[in-house]
Design an enzyme around this catalytic site. Structure first.
Site, PDB file in Angstrom:
ATOM      1  N   GLU A 126      -4.875  -8.695   1.277  1.00 61.47           N
ATOM      2  CA  GLU A 126      -5.286  -8.495   2.670  1.00 61.47           C
ATOM      3  C   GLU A 126      -6.784  -8.254   2.678  1.00 61.47           C
ATOM      4  OE1 GLU A 126      -3.502  -5.338   5.012  1.00 61.47           O
ATOM      5  OE2 GLU A 126      -1.487  -5.937   4.395  1.00 61.47           O
TER       6      GLU A 126
ATOM      7  N   GLU B 255       0.793  -1.229   0.000  1.00 56.67           N
ATOM      8  CA  GLU B 255       0.000   0.000   0.000  1.00 56.67           C
ATOM      9  C   GLU B 255       0.833   1.292   0.000  1.00 56.67           C
ATOM     10  OE1 GLU B 255      -3.016   0.227   2.937  1.00 56.67           O
ATOM     11  OE2 GLU B 255      -3.852  -1.731   2.498  1.00 56.67           O
TER      12      GLU B 255
HETATM   13  C1  BGC Z   1      -2.039  -2.546   6.264  1.00 60.23           C
HETATM   14  C2  BGC Z   1      -1.891  -3.362   7.539  1.00 60.23           C
HETATM   15  C3  BGC Z   1      -2.853  -2.862   8.580  1.00 60.23           C
HETATM   16  C4  BGC Z   1      -4.254  -2.987   8.047  1.00 60.23           C
HETATM   17  C5  BGC Z   1      -5.331  -2.546   9.014  1.00 60.23           C
HETATM   18  C6  BGC Z   1      -3.466  -2.335   5.884  1.00 60.23           C
HETATM   19  O1  BGC Z   1      -3.574  -1.146   5.213  1.00 60.23           O
HETATM   20  O2  BGC Z   1      -1.340  -3.159   5.222  1.00 60.23           O
HETATM   21  O3  BGC Z   1      -0.573  -3.258   7.955  1.00 60.23           O
HETATM   22  O4  BGC Z   1      -2.713  -3.509   9.790  1.00 60.23           O
HETATM   23  O5  BGC Z   1      -4.350  -2.164   6.927  1.00 60.23           O
HETATM   24  O6  BGC Z   1      -5.206  -1.197   9.298  1.00 60.23           O
END
Ligand code: BGC
Length: 445
Positions: free
Chosen positions: A356, A166
């Protein structure tokens, strides 16, 4: 919905990151990162949490990898702490740091897990920040060295790579808004960091391609559908400005389109100079094997003259009375579906991986167990949305849950749990949540 509906070659995994999980901040010859430094500043991290120990993945990686395996996942995504392998950011390689990641990788392979490595997940060496960090004019040289050290040391066994996590997250929060490390609030620094991240993204891809045989190379982008609060022209235009920054600024140059255009948006116009120089447009582009999408919320914005540059501000989900997580992030699986389709419509994206996906809910440990139904519900909705897009022809190759264990959630400290596994940070005791068991059953059939 069954896991098999996604196809037999679909990759199921979990993701963590070095700064959020590893701890061992002062061990094994590691140098300080910007988060070690930033978290010492009073008031920057909720509850004054410091990432010195986190979930102690540094010592407990074998147990944690057993959990990954036990829950039925096949891919384990983690990141390399730059200052663990290059304590000064550049120059000398720390053999102990390399050995640690070799152990993690070997353990994955031993258990039959596929290691997926993120080169950069937000933890720049502090030594480099002192010299300007992501905004420095010599940044590319540093990144080249880091990527090369990772590729040559781990590329014999690691075939799945994510160059950056990101870039919009760390450039805007770290250099413009100042909520994240290194805590800068300068538009000039932000613009330089954006351009350096764009170049590093593509260059990282090229380095890995050159040094790792059979590599499957991607990068990850955050995205959030942006809705205007009303149909008034000023709100619609505010939403367009937020949209171009959040959803186009990084992916478009990576796909070879140069920085995006939008009329009457001076902030963006400054970037167009790079589009005109052919050598930059070329250098910003890389033919990624996959594009990682990370979507944590949908946004509604309204015009606000007082907010610098973007002149837009968020209208919170809670005030609009729509479902949201405990961080106030709007839950909207339809909007996730639309973002997947939108990225796919570029035409040049070969395949999309959900690198993610997850949600923060403040779980309650009752009699030794955690019944996090809200999180299960969240995953079910988001998986259904991904499946719908896949059935309509989007080539989605995997889904990685964020995250394995509760961890250091940046400026939220240890008070914003996202894990499938609860961690008692005083004892390091792990307790699998209902959501973890849910995944295990889901992946079994
Ligand atoms: C990030 C993580 C973070 C998650 C929740 C993502 O943008 O890659 O590191 O913990 O968001 O905030």
């Amino acid at each position: 919905m069954k896991a098999t509906d996604f196809g037999s070659d679909f990759l199921w995994g979990v993701a963590i990151s070095a700064a959020q999980n590893e701890g061992g901040a002062l061990l094994g010859g590691r140098g300080a990162s910007i988060w070690d430094q930033f978290s010492k500043r009073i008031g920057k991290i909720k509850g004054n949490g410091q990432p010195t120990l986190c979930c102690d993945f540094y010592h407990r990686y074998k147990d944690d990898l057993m959990l990954v395996k036990g829950l039925g996942f096949q891919v384990f995504r983690f990141s390399i702490s730059w200052s663990r392998i290059l304590p000064d950011g550049t120059g000398r390689v720390n053999k102990e740091g390399i050995a640690f990641y070799n152990n993690v990788i070997d353990e994955c392979l031993e258990l039959g897990l596929t290691p997926m490595v993120t080169l950069y997940h937000w933890d720049l060496p502090y030594e480099l920040e002192k010299q300007g960090g992501w905004a420095s004019t010599v940044f590319q040289k540093w990144f080249h060295r880091f990527a090369t050290v990772c590729a040559t040391n781990f590329g014999d066994r690691v075939k799945h790579w994510i160059v950056l996590n990101e870039p919009m997250g760390f450039t805007s929060l770290g250099y413009l808004i100042g909520k994240h490390a290194p805590g800068k609030t300068s538009v000039t620094h932000f613009m330089s960091a954006v351009h350096n991240a764009t170049l590093a993204n593509a260059e990282g891809g090229r380095i890995l391609r050159g040094l790792v045989r059979g590599a499957h190379i991607g990068t990850s982008f955050s995205c959030s559908e942006v809705m205007p609060f009303s149909q008034k022209q000023e709100d619609v235009q505010a939403a367009q400005r937020a949209d171009v920054l959040l959803n186009k600024l990084f992916i478009e140059p990576a796909l070879g389109r140069g920085y995006p255009e939008l009329n009457n948006f001076p902030l963006l116009e400054k970037m167009h100079i790079h589009n005109k120089a052919w050598k930059y447009k070329e250098r910003m582009h890389f033919n990624f094997d996959f594009i990682g999408i990370q979507n944590y919320f949908a946004l509604t914005v309204k015009y606000n003259a007082l907010i610098p540059y973007v002149h837009a501000n968020e209208v919170k989900a809670s005030s609009r009375k729509v479902p949201h997580t405990d961080l106030g992030w709007e839950i909207n699986a339809d909007s996730f579906y639309r973002m997947i389709k939108r990225f796919w419509l570029y035409g040049s994206v070969k395949n999309i991986m959900i690198t993610e996906s997850g949600a923060c809910f403040r779980d309650k440990l009752v009699a030794g167990s955690i019944n996090d139904e809200l999180r299960i519900n969240y995953f079910q909705q988001y998986l259904r949305a991904a499946l719908k897009a896949k059935k309509e022809g989007v080539n989605i190759s995997g889904f990685l849950a964020w995250t394995l264990t509760d961890n250091f959630e940046w400026n939220e400290g240890f008070q914003a749990p996202f894990g499938l596994v609860h961690v008692d940070f005083a004892t390091q005791l792990r307790t699998i949540k209902a959501s973890g068991y849910w995944f295990r059953n889901f992946l079994r059939y």
